[in-house]
Scaffold this active site. Structure first.
Site, PDB file in Angstrom:
ATOM      1  N   HIS A  23       6.772 -67.124   9.590  1.00 55.30           N
ATOM      2  CA  HIS A  23       8.205 -67.090   9.868  1.00 55.30           C
ATOM      3  C   HIS A  23       8.904 -67.939   8.818  1.00 55.30           C
ATOM      4  O   HIS A  23       8.590 -69.110   8.640  1.00 55.30           O
ATOM      5  CB  HIS A  23       8.475 -67.612  11.282  1.00 55.30           C
ATOM      6  CG  HIS A  23       9.872 -67.337  11.757  1.00 55.30           C
ATOM      7  ND1 HIS A  23      10.311 -66.061  12.066  1.00 55.30           N
ATOM      8  CD2 HIS A  23      10.927 -68.155  11.949  1.00 55.30           C
ATOM      9  CE1 HIS A  23      11.575 -66.121  12.448  1.00 55.30           C
ATOM     10  NE2 HIS A  23      11.969 -67.369  12.374  1.00 55.30           N
ATOM     11  N   LYS A 168      19.381 -60.624  13.506  1.00 56.76           N
ATOM     12  CA  LYS A 168      19.906 -61.761  12.753  1.00 56.76           C
ATOM     13  C   LYS A 168      19.061 -61.926  11.503  1.00 56.76           C
ATOM     14  O   LYS A 168      17.832 -61.931  11.579  1.00 56.76           O
ATOM     15  CB  LYS A 168      19.835 -63.014  13.613  1.00 56.76           C
ATOM     16  CG  LYS A 168      20.333 -64.264  12.938  1.00 56.76           C
ATOM     17  CD  LYS A 168      20.594 -65.360  13.965  1.00 56.76           C
ATOM     18  CE  LYS A 168      19.774 -66.593  13.662  1.00 56.76           C
ATOM     19  NZ  LYS A 168      20.080 -67.707  14.565  1.00 56.76           N
ATOM     20  N   LYS A 170      18.059 -64.241   8.258  1.00 60.53           N
ATOM     21  CA  LYS A 170      18.100 -65.574   7.679  1.00 60.53           C
ATOM     22  C   LYS A 170      18.503 -65.458   6.214  1.00 60.53           C
ATOM     23  O   LYS A 170      17.953 -64.633   5.477  1.00 60.53           O
ATOM     24  CB  LYS A 170      16.725 -66.226   7.777  1.00 60.53           C
ATOM     25  CG  LYS A 170      16.368 -66.654   9.198  1.00 60.53           C
ATOM     26  CD  LYS A 170      17.181 -67.860   9.622  1.00 60.53           C
ATOM     27  CE  LYS A 170      16.694 -68.419  10.963  1.00 60.53           C
ATOM     28  NZ  LYS A 170      17.581 -69.520  11.416  1.00 60.53           N
ATOM     29  N   ASP A 199      22.380 -65.943   9.422  1.00 58.10           N
ATOM     30  CA  ASP A 199      22.318 -67.408   9.602  1.00 58.10           C
ATOM     31  C   ASP A 199      22.010 -68.032   8.253  1.00 58.10           C
ATOM     32  O   ASP A 199      20.962 -67.766   7.664  1.00 58.10           O
ATOM     33  CB  ASP A 199      21.220 -67.775  10.616  1.00 58.10           C
ATOM     34  CG  ASP A 199      21.208 -69.272  10.924  1.00 58.10           C
ATOM     35  OD1 ASP A 199      22.052 -70.012  10.362  1.00 58.10           O
ATOM     36  OD2 ASP A 199      20.362 -69.694  11.730  1.00 58.10           O
ATOM     37  N   GLU A 225      26.513 -67.356  10.947  1.00 56.96           N
ATOM     38  CA  GLU A 225      26.146 -68.632  11.562  1.00 56.96           C
ATOM     39  C   GLU A 225      26.056 -69.726  10.496  1.00 56.96           C
ATOM     40  O   GLU A 225      25.368 -69.565   9.484  1.00 56.96           O
ATOM     41  CB  GLU A 225      24.792 -68.455  12.271  1.00 56.96           C
ATOM     42  CG  GLU A 225      24.326 -69.694  13.011  1.00 56.96           C
ATOM     43  CD  GLU A 225      23.056 -69.408  13.827  1.00 56.96           C
ATOM     44  OE1 GLU A 225      22.795 -68.232  14.149  1.00 56.96           O
ATOM     45  OE2 GLU A 225      22.331 -70.369  14.107  1.00 56.96           O
ATOM     46  N   ASP A 250      26.103 -74.007  14.561  1.00 57.35           N
ATOM     47  CA  ASP A 250      24.766 -74.404  15.007  1.00 57.35           C
ATOM     48  C   ASP A 250      24.494 -75.853  14.580  1.00 57.35           C
ATOM     49  O   ASP A 250      24.601 -76.770  15.395  1.00 57.35           O
ATOM     50  CB  ASP A 250      23.713 -73.436  14.448  1.00 57.35           C
ATOM     51  CG  ASP A 250      22.309 -73.740  14.965  1.00 57.35           C
ATOM     52  OD1 ASP A 250      22.165 -74.631  15.828  1.00 57.35           O
ATOM     53  OD2 ASP A 250      21.340 -73.103  14.511  1.00 57.35           O
ATOM     54  N   LYS A 274      21.346 -74.781  21.929  1.00 57.33           N
ATOM     55  CA  LYS A 274      19.890 -74.887  22.085  1.00 57.33           C
ATOM     56  C   LYS A 274      19.623 -76.061  23.015  1.00 57.33           C
ATOM     57  O   LYS A 274      20.095 -77.169  22.746  1.00 57.33           O
ATOM     58  CB  LYS A 274      19.207 -75.156  20.737  1.00 57.33           C
ATOM     59  CG  LYS A 274      19.459 -74.082  19.695  1.00 57.33           C
ATOM     60  CD  LYS A 274      18.929 -74.493  18.334  1.00 57.33           C
ATOM     61  CE  LYS A 274      19.206 -73.405  17.299  1.00 57.33           C
ATOM     62  NZ  LYS A 274      18.974 -73.876  15.922  1.00 57.33           N
ATOM     63  N   GLU A 328      18.792 -65.474  21.428  1.00 61.33           N
ATOM     64  CA  GLU A 328      17.731 -65.171  20.466  1.00 61.33           C
ATOM     65  C   GLU A 328      16.445 -65.850  20.951  1.00 61.33           C
ATOM     66  O   GLU A 328      15.724 -66.455  20.168  1.00 61.33           O
ATOM     67  CB  GLU A 328      18.117 -65.638  19.057  1.00 61.33           C
ATOM     68  CG  GLU A 328      18.521 -67.105  19.027  1.00 61.33           C
ATOM     69  CD  GLU A 328      18.815 -67.627  17.634  1.00 61.33           C
ATOM     70  OE1 GLU A 328      18.875 -66.851  16.679  1.00 61.33           O
ATOM     71  OE2 GLU A 328      18.987 -68.860  17.532  1.00 61.33           O
TER      72      GLU A 328
HETATM   73 MG    MG Z   1      20.845 -71.456  13.234  1.00 60.43          MG
END
Ligand code: MG
Length: 374
Positions: A23, A168, A170, A199, A225, A250, A274, A328
Site C-alpha cells: 500500500h 480515492k 493517493k 488525497d 483531501e 484531514d 479518524k 473509507e
Molecule cells: Mg488523508
C-alpha cells in the site's frame, strides 16, 4: 457490579499483519501493517481491546506503534490500574495531565475502555455513544499511486464485483503536473460509472494547489483531501474558497478546537474524522457534532486499521448523525490474514455494524500469536 468494573491489568501487543499487496502513500509504502493492541482486563473477567495504528509509520503524525506502546506501558497503564472502566472522563483528564498529544496512543486506550465497559453492560459500544444514526456506512476504495492503466483496471474490477462505487486516489508521489495528468486520465475513464476523489496528504504548497487543482475539478474529480500542510489553515481556506469542488480536512483536523477553527474560516467543506488521530470515540463524536452544527458533513476516515480499529470507527460512524459523507473503512480488506473469529461484513459497497456486546467482534488469539512481534 462496582468491583467488577475495576481494571486489574493492561497489556500491549504489537502485531505485524501482512497486506495483500503493498500500500503506497506519497512518500512511503508498506507490505505489512504494524498494529498495537491494548487489552484492558477487569475484576469481573471482561477483556476489552483497543487498537493503536498509523498508516505505515510516523510520517503521518509523528507517532508509531513503538512510541504508542512505550507511552501506554510506561505512562498510561499506571493511571488505569484499580480504576473503573466507566470512569472515562476523569481517566482521560488524568492521562492528559501526564501525557500531552499522543492522540493515537490515547485512542487505543480509550477504545479499550469503551469495549470493556460496553461488554460489562452487555451492550454495543454505539449505545455508550448515544445510540444509532445508521447501521451501515458506504465505503470508498483507495487506489494507489501506480500509473493510470493499472489504477483504472483495479477500479473497474472493483466496480464489476459490486464492491465499491467511488474511489480515492493517493497523490503526491510524483511531480504535480505528471500526477495531475495521471488522475485526469483515470477520472475521464471512470466518468459516469464511479466518483473519483483525491488525497494529496499535505504534500503540495499553496501555489501548486491553486494552479493544479482547477484542472482536477474540470476533469470531474468530486473532492480534494488536504492539499497543503495541516497547520496552514490560511492556504486551505484560500484554496477552498477558490475551488468549485469541496476540500476535505484531514491533517488539519485532529481536535475539536481544530474543528471550530476550520468551520469558522470555511477552510474545508468536509471533515475526515479518524477515531485514531482524534484520540478516540468521544473526541470524534464532538468533532462530527461541531461539523454538523456548522453545516460541514463528516467522513469516516481510516489510518488502515485492522478489524479492531475498524469496528471502533464503525461504531462511531454509525452513532454520529453528522457522518453523512460515507467512509473509507477498508483496512481489513487490504490485509492478507483475517484477525477475527468472525469477519466484519462488507457487502454492496457498505460496511455493516456487527451485533454483540462491546465492539461486536472477537480477535482470534491464534492469529494474534502468529503475527505478534517479540
Ligand atoms: Mg488523508
Amino acid at each position: 457490579m462496582s468491583d467488577d468494573l475495576r481494571i486489574t491489568s493492561v497489556e500491549t501487543v504489537i502485531v505485524d499483519i501482512p497486506l495483500r499487496r503493498p500500500h503506497r502513500f506519497a512518500r512511503v509504502s508498506m507490505n505489512a501493517q504494524p498494529v498495537l493492541y491494548v487489552f484492558v482486563r477487569t475484576a469481573g473477567g471482561i477483556t476489552g481491546v483497543g487498537e493503536g495504528v498509523v498508516p505505515a509509520g510516523p510520517w503521518w503524525g509523528g507517532e508509531s506503534v513503538e512510541t504508542m506502546q512505550l507511552v501506554v506501558d510506561r505512562y498510561i497503564t499506571p493511571i488505569l490500574h484499580g480504576r473503573r472502566v466507566d470512569d472515562l472522563h476523569r481517566i482521560g483528564r488524568d492521562i492528559n495531565d501526564v501525557v500531552a498529544s499522543n492522540l493515537f496512543a490515547k485512542a487505543a486506550v480509550e477504545v479499550a475502555l469503551h469495549d470493556s465497559w460496553a461488554r460489562c453492560l452487555g451492550v454495543g459500544v454505539h449505545t455508550l455513544l448515544g445510540g444509532l444514526a445508521r447501521t451501515s456506512i458506504p465505503m470508498t476504495w483507495a487506489l494507489g499511486t501506480e500509473p493510470a492503466p493499472v489504477v483504472v483496471e483495479e477500479a473497474l474490477s472493483k466496480l464489476d464485483a459490486g464492491l465499491h462505487h467511488s474511489f480515492k486516489l493517493k497523490m503526491g508521489a510524483q511531480e504535480p503536473v505528471d500526477d495531475v495528468a495521471r488522475v485526469v486520465a483515470v477520472t475521464e475513464k471512470l466518468a459516469g460509472v464511479a466518483g473519483v476523489r483525491v488525497d494529496i496528504n499535505a504534500r503540495w504548497d499553496r501555489l501548486t494547489a491553486l494552479t493544479q487543482l482547477p484542472k482536477l475539478a474540470d476533469a470531474g474529480v468530486e473532492m480534494v483531501e488536504q492539499p497543503v500542510a495541516g497547520p496552514d489553515l490560511d492556504a486551505l481556506a484560500e484554496i477552498n474558497h477558490a475551488l468549485p469542488i469541496p476540500i476535505m480536512a484531514d491533517e488539519a483536523l485532529r481536535t475539536p478546537s481544530d474543528a471550530i477553527r476550520i468551520t469558522a474560516r470555511r477552510a474545508a467543506d468536509i471533515f475526515a474524522v479518524k477515531t485514531t488521530k482524534c484520540g478516540g470515540l468521544r473526541a470524534s463524536m464532538e468533532i462530527a457534532a461541531i461539523g454538523a452544527a456548522a453545516g460541514v458533513p463528516s467522513h469516516g476516515a481510516t489510518s488502515i486499521e485492522s478489524p479492531v480499529g475498524t469496528a471502533a470507527s464503525l461504531h462511531f460512524a454509525c452513532a454520529a448523525p453528522g457522518v453523512t459523507w460515507g467512509s473509507e473503512l477498508f483496512g481489513p480488506l487490504l490485509m492478507a490474514e483475517e484477525m477475527l473469529t468472525e469477519p466484519l461484513r462488507y457487502a454492496d459497497g457498505h460496511l455493516y455494524l456487527p451485533d454483540g456486546p462491546g465492539l461486536g467482534i472477537e480477535l482470534d488469539p491464534d492469529k494474534v500469536r502468529a503475527f505478534r512481534r517479540d
